[in-house]
Design a protein around this motif. Sequence first.
Motif: not given
Length: 344
Positions: A105-131
């Motif tokens: 993804i070339e545009r930094a803002l778009v890449r940032q949002d994708a990275e955040y969604l990945r990190a945050c989704s992983t964290a929310r699942l982990a907080l629920g005991g999954i992952g």
Amino acid sequence: MSGCMKKYYWICVVLVLFAVQVHAADSVLRKGSGRSLKGEVISQNPNKVVVQTRLGIDEEVPVNEIKSIRFDIEPDSLVAARNKFVSRDYKEALNALSDADIDDIERALVRQDAEYLRACSTARLALGGIGSAGKAVKLVQQFLKDYPQSYHDYEANELMGDLAIALGRPERADAYYQKAEAPWPESKMRLALSRGRGFAAQKKHEKAIESYQKILDSSEQGTLAERYRLAATLAKASAMAEMGQGKEGVDQVKRVIRSAGRGDLEIHALAYNALGNCYRAMQQPKEAVLQYLHTDTLYFQDPVTHAEALGRLAQLWDQLNQPERATHVRKTLNARYPNSPWNQ
């Protein structure tokens, strides 16, 4: 101007207007509004996003007013992931992101949002005991390092505090919660609740109560503020019970249960867990079991509160010499929330 020239002039005007209308743009959707602010996101920091509108006007949008941002050119997989994330379907959000090559993804803002969604989704699942909570920590830490001026900064630091508690390192949580405290009132209330939980996890119940009391003393009004006050009342009741004030804690929880709407599953789950905590601290295991069973059978929708109820039930069934029931509950806990701290 001749008739031919006038005709040519108006054709040009129409074409320009049409081009403006169909030209794609970033879209910032505000909370509580069905309308989006369209233009180009030209800057960001933890407090605000600046959008240059089609009229060339720079408009500032406070981060706490932003529901989501959709960018001009972004992969379809990112759009799908964001939609799943907003609906709290974190597994499907990650599945959608797996179809995107984020590094391309070339545009930094778009890449940032994708990275955040990945990190945050992983964290929310982990907080629920999954992952893996450890994996989530690495992703969120990397995000904070790569995007220090992100409009997601406060949320990312809050996640780090939550993950520290989940990993059994609550003494590290408060430093992140202090970084996560944004200048708007609802953030201060939410972070006071999180900090209180961190203190409670360290058995610093007096400090936890002090933190919860800040929420109860707040003059902030509105639906969200009221929900924070209800959650603080319940958390304070649990802390009071640990300090020998179980009866007072029970009375406070029962008042919340009476006032909460029947359909408010989240508050009821927190309430019955708090009631179980009070009776457990008062050495009344049978009564405590009944309260945690409310969460297990009726208010099990939230993984965090449900896992807590199951973990407490397993302990109490052992205490009540009911090994078969304890084993059954532990199997359920392990099957649904394999990485929950209540599985330890």
